[in-house]
Scaffold this active site. Structure first.
Site, PDB file in Angstrom:
ATOM      1  N   PHE A 134      37.346  76.455  -0.630  1.00 43.03           N
ATOM      2  CA  PHE A 134      35.824  77.059  -0.204  1.00 43.03           C
ATOM      3  C   PHE A 134      35.681  78.025  -1.332  1.00 43.03           C
ATOM      4  O   PHE A 134      36.476  79.083  -1.517  1.00 43.03           O
ATOM      5  CB  PHE A 134      36.153  77.870   1.034  1.00 43.03           C
ATOM      6  CG  PHE A 134      35.070  78.538   1.419  1.00 43.03           C
ATOM      7  CD1 PHE A 134      34.027  78.026   2.021  1.00 43.03           C
ATOM      8  CD2 PHE A 134      34.796  79.957   1.170  1.00 43.03           C
ATOM      9  CE1 PHE A 134      32.776  78.807   2.660  1.00 43.03           C
ATOM     10  CE2 PHE A 134      33.870  80.865   1.584  1.00 43.03           C
ATOM     11  CZ  PHE A 134      32.796  80.102   2.454  1.00 43.03           C
ATOM     12  N   THR A 137      33.847  83.667  -3.578  1.00 40.03           N
ATOM     13  CA  THR A 137      34.021  85.049  -4.233  1.00 40.03           C
ATOM     14  C   THR A 137      34.037  84.711  -5.758  1.00 40.03           C
ATOM     15  O   THR A 137      34.446  83.516  -6.229  1.00 40.03           O
ATOM     16  CB  THR A 137      35.375  85.556  -3.822  1.00 40.03           C
ATOM     17  OG1 THR A 137      35.350  85.645  -2.637  1.00 40.03           O
ATOM     18  CG2 THR A 137      35.778  86.519  -4.579  1.00 40.03           C
ATOM     19  N   ALA A 247      36.889  81.985  10.122  1.00 37.88           N
ATOM     20  CA  ALA A 247      38.134  82.274   9.419  1.00 37.88           C
ATOM     21  C   ALA A 247      38.553  83.597   9.700  1.00 37.88           C
ATOM     22  O   ALA A 247      39.818  83.819  10.130  1.00 37.88           O
ATOM     23  CB  ALA A 247      38.017  82.139   7.723  1.00 37.88           C
ATOM     24  N   ARG A 273      72.638  96.580  14.672  1.00 40.11           N
ATOM     25  CA  ARG A 273      73.106  97.597  13.652  1.00 40.11           C
ATOM     26  C   ARG A 273      73.814  98.894  14.065  1.00 40.11           C
ATOM     27  O   ARG A 273      73.111  99.639  14.881  1.00 40.11           O
ATOM     28  CB  ARG A 273      71.843  97.900  12.563  1.00 40.11           C
ATOM     29  CG  ARG A 273      71.885  98.864  11.483  1.00 40.11           C
ATOM     30  CD  ARG A 273      73.035  98.416  10.443  1.00 40.11           C
ATOM     31  NE  ARG A 273      72.821  99.352   9.408  1.00 40.11           N
ATOM     32  CZ  ARG A 273      73.720  99.335   8.442  1.00 40.11           C
ATOM     33  NH1 ARG A 273      74.475  98.113   8.266  1.00 40.11           N
ATOM     34  NH2 ARG A 273      73.682 100.238   7.388  1.00 40.11           N
ATOM     35  N   GLU A 368      38.608  87.824   3.167  1.00 43.29           N
ATOM     36  CA  GLU A 368      37.836  87.535   4.238  1.00 43.29           C
ATOM     37  C   GLU A 368      37.009  88.808   4.883  1.00 43.29           C
ATOM     38  O   GLU A 368      36.989  88.938   6.077  1.00 43.29           O
ATOM     39  CB  GLU A 368      38.466  86.787   5.411  1.00 43.29           C
ATOM     40  CG  GLU A 368      39.237  85.590   5.051  1.00 43.29           C
ATOM     41  CD  GLU A 368      38.516  84.340   4.782  1.00 43.29           C
ATOM     42  OE1 GLU A 368      37.604  84.058   5.331  1.00 43.29           O
ATOM     43  OE2 GLU A 368      39.332  83.313   4.244  1.00 43.29           O
ATOM     44  N   GLY A 369      36.610  89.387   3.837  1.00 41.38           N
ATOM     45  CA  GLY A 369      36.229  90.747   4.100  1.00 41.38           C
ATOM     46  C   GLY A 369      37.250  91.740   4.343  1.00 41.38           C
ATOM     47  O   GLY A 369      38.181  91.788   5.148  1.00 41.38           O
ATOM     48  N   HIS A 371      39.343  95.336   4.802  1.00 37.77           N
ATOM     49  CA  HIS A 371      39.350  96.513   5.706  1.00 37.77           C
ATOM     50  C   HIS A 371      38.049  97.314   5.786  1.00 37.77           C
ATOM     51  O   HIS A 371      37.457  97.795   6.826  1.00 37.77           O
ATOM     52  CB  HIS A 371      40.475  97.227   5.654  1.00 37.77           C
ATOM     53  CG  HIS A 371      40.696  98.321   6.843  1.00 37.77           C
ATOM     54  ND1 HIS A 371      41.340  97.938   8.071  1.00 37.77           N
ATOM     55  CD2 HIS A 371      40.551  99.599   6.825  1.00 37.77           C
ATOM     56  CE1 HIS A 371      41.430  99.046   8.688  1.00 37.77           C
ATOM     57  NE2 HIS A 371      40.929 100.066   8.084  1.00 37.77           N
ATOM     58  N   PHE A 388      25.845 100.095   3.298  1.00 35.86           N
ATOM     59  CA  PHE A 388      25.899  99.497   2.288  1.00 35.86           C
ATOM     60  C   PHE A 388      24.512  98.375   2.428  1.00 35.86           C
ATOM     61  O   PHE A 388      24.192  98.376   3.530  1.00 35.86           O
ATOM     62  CB  PHE A 388      27.087  98.643   2.046  1.00 35.86           C
ATOM     63  CG  PHE A 388      27.286  97.630   3.211  1.00 35.86           C
ATOM     64  CD1 PHE A 388      27.204  96.107   3.036  1.00 35.86           C
ATOM     65  CD2 PHE A 388      27.671  98.170   4.530  1.00 35.86           C
ATOM     66  CE1 PHE A 388      27.543  95.344   3.977  1.00 35.86           C
ATOM     67  CE2 PHE A 388      27.959  97.142   5.462  1.00 35.86           C
ATOM     68  CZ  PHE A 388      27.845  95.756   5.289  1.00 35.86           C
TER      69      PHE A 388
END
Lengths: 389, 248
Positions: A134, A137, A247, A273, A368-369, A371, A388
């Protein structure tokens, strides 16, 4: 190390259907048998385990929510989410492969394509016989894809594509690329097949993250494709964003798998441990970390479960997907880092999966975008004011 | 060819077994149940024969409603139909085999598969008992099968060797690890399994012959003892093995 038995602090199995549990357990078993034994080697050598593709296809893990008539399983979205979760418990790269192929290649062909395009591509992509990628970008357009420079021009019965795409999962190994380009100023989707003149997909090297996954550039230089390769129903930025929403949904589930792998490793380590003559799990600072980890996983599971039910009911909003993607990626990465801390120096070795997951999740938090973009999507939704454009 | 596969619903191999408050059964709270691993080999072998020679495969399980989960997995792997022989009471191997054999009398399979043992009580009896109740030959611990012209050639694991045998059908075969690699149920298989019905029949009554009096966990393992290092420690070690541990 004790066998992974899932993380289910809130008895979520109670709200899952039997077939959803069977799907999850099957993929879990597959990952345990076939992915985990080979993944560190692939990660070390920076190679994608292509040998897994036929089994992933045969199991029906690609595009599994699409209809049976195209060779898919026709599962619901919760089962699909659980598939993503279990795959990413193995590695984010494996999940990315299935995620891209299903949500970003098969979904747009199914949603925006003609019946011929569906019948031609979907069964082959579902079985893994063909691989897709795909391309949205670009080197200079990440968070603001609407500014993309890639252009399509109609010339007779063909389209001529020019431009470059970057950060494309599966690019180099793909038989078909869903490329987004501006045609007369409007973003449209095009199918570009491997081997088309003027099209190349060089692999990007030197990644510290998603090393067991192929990441590529797509280069289109006077690349000519037949007019029937346009996805006719695509139009505007909304089309690729619809794909990304699919996605992102899978990612919200997937990262829970990576987080579970890290938590499971850290919990087991803390019980075995010995320092100061007792297991480190007996110390309060370790217990605080483990408590935080299991709590965040549980909250993430609840988000995803509800998200999936809403997706099936058709009531899901994209802002809710943003919230789950943002939250779960953030906490999965935090959990991976905490797990590394609990393992001390051992945490950096590839004898344990935590550093690999931590490195992978740095990408997953961003792709995918980012944060930050998801923060602003929710910010806009709750205030009614866009930060934005 | 009609093939029956007997499947059992058992606690996951990772279960940390706790004894129930009655001291005779295990505490089932929080226990994950799975299709008995040896039965997976049986299911796979049945499916392979059907794929080659055609026919029908039925999965049979005796027990509670919860066994349906295991039958669903068998259906998802590709089994054609499933039968639950319902009984909520605990049964010993004899009574389980009797219940299954009674059903199989009416189904009249050409081939009956079982796992060589169920990993819950590990009695290794059900396959042999079913064969006995039905008056059929049985092959236990089978690691290789070849079916042609109504005859079955089998390879069995025996102490330090493999035994080659031949039987006529109908017969009972108990599957051992190594017989095949069981397939994963595919997502499509799981979806199809949802549409396949599970027939529910009251299991034929049978009295258990073995009564469980009680269950006890093995004693906690004691820490080991280091008697010294190198050659000098050998005489002391030998003395302790002889006099204290009494193993030599």
């Amino acid at each position: 190390m004790a066998k992974f038995q899932g993380v289910d602090y809130f008895d979520l199995d109670d709200v899952l259907e039997d077939d959803e549990i069977l799907v999850r357990n099957t993929v879990r078993e597959f990952v345990e048998d076939k992915v985990i034994p080979i993944i560190e080697k692939h990660n070390r050598e920076s190679t994608f385990p292509k040998e897994l593709i036929p089994i992933i296809g045969e199991l029906g893990l690609i595009g599994s929510t699409l209809p049976e008539k195209y060779g898919c399983a026709g599962m619901n979205n919760v089962a699909y989410g659980l598939v993503m979760q279990e795959l990413e418990r193995g590695d984010s790269g494996i999940r990315s492969f299935a995620s891209v192929q299903g949500a970003l290649v098969m979904y747009p062909i199914y949603t925006f394509g003609t019946e011929e395009q569906r019948e031609h591509w979907l069964p082959k992509l579902a079985s893994g016989e063909k691989i897709g990628c795909f391309g949205l970008t670009e080197p200079d357009y990440g968070s603001n894809p609407s500014g993309m420079k890639t252009r399509a021009e109609k010339k007779g019965d063909r389209y001529i594509l020019n431009g470059a795409k970057m950060w494309i999962t599966n690019g180099t190994i793909a038989d078909v690329a869903v490329v987004w380009a501006k045609l007369d100023g409007e973003i449209r989707g095009f199918l570009v097949e491997k081997g088309t003149k003027g099209f190349s997909a060089p692999e990007m090297k030197g990644k510290h993250s998603l090393r067991a996954s192929v990441t590529s550039e797509l280069v289109l230089e006077d690349c000519e494709i037949p007019e029937e390769n346009l996805l006719p129903e695509s139009g505007g930025l909304k089309s690729p964003l619809m794909c990304l929403n699919q996605a992102r949904y899978g990612i919200a589930w997937g990262v829970l798998g990576a987080a579970m792998a890290c938590y499971h490793t850290a919990l087991d380590y803390s019980q075995t441990r010995i320092q100061f003559d007792k297991p480190i799990g007996s110390f309060q600072l370790i217990q605080e970390k483990l408590t935080h980890m299991v709590t965040e996983i549980t909250k993430g599971q609840l988000l995803c479960w509800k998200l999936g039910r809403m997706k099936d009911a058709g009531t899901l909003k994209h802002t809710q997907v943003s919230m789950a993607k943002r939250n779960n990626c953030y906490h999965a990465l935090e959990i991976a880092r905490m797990s590394r801390e609990i393992l001390g120096a051992n945490g950096i070795l590839d004898e344990y999966p935590v550093m690999r997951h931590a490195a992978n999740l740095e990408s997953v938090k961003t792709y995918e975008g980012t944060h930050e973009i998801h923060t602003l999507i929710i910010g806009q939704d709750v205030t009614g004011i866009a930060a934005f454009t | 060819m009609k093939i029956a596969v007997c499947v059992s619903h058992v606690p996951d191999t990772e279960t940390k077994v706790k004894i129930g408050s009655d001291g005779k059964t295990i505490d089932t709270s929080g226990v994950n149940y799975i299709l008995n691993p040896y039965d997976e080999f049986a299911v796979e072998e049945a499916l392979k024969i059907r794929e080659k020679d055609g026919g029908e495969v039925v999965a049979v399980s005796l027990g509670e409603d919860a066994n349906k989960e295991t039958l669903r997995k068998a259906l998802a792997m590709g089994i054609d139909k499933a039968v639950l022989l319902k009984d909520e009471h605990e049964r010993d191997s004899y009574a389980v085999a009797k219940g299954i054999a009674e059903y199989l009398k009416s189904y009249e399979p050409d081939l009956i598969f079982v796992g060589k043992q169920s990993i819950d009580y590990d009695n290794l009896q059900v396959g042999g008992l079913i064969a006995e109740f039905l008056g059929l030959p049985s092959v236990s611990v089978a690691v290789k099968l070849e079916y042609a012209d109504g005859k079955l050639k089998a390879e069995r694991e025996i102490e330090g060797a493999h035994e080659h045998v031949e039987v006529t059908l109908p017969c009972v075969v108990a599957a051992q690890r190594g017989l095949n690699e069981p397939r994963y149920p595919s997502l499509k298989g799981i979806m199809q399994a949802k549409k396949k019905p599970i027939e529910e029949i009251e299991a034929a009554q049978a009295e258990s012959r073995v009564k469980v009096l009680g269950m006890k966990k093995p004693p906690e393992k004691q820490p080991g003892k280091i008697v010294g290092e190198g050659v000098d420690a050998v005489p002391e070690l030998v003395r302790l093995l002889r006099e204290e541990a009494k193993v030599i």
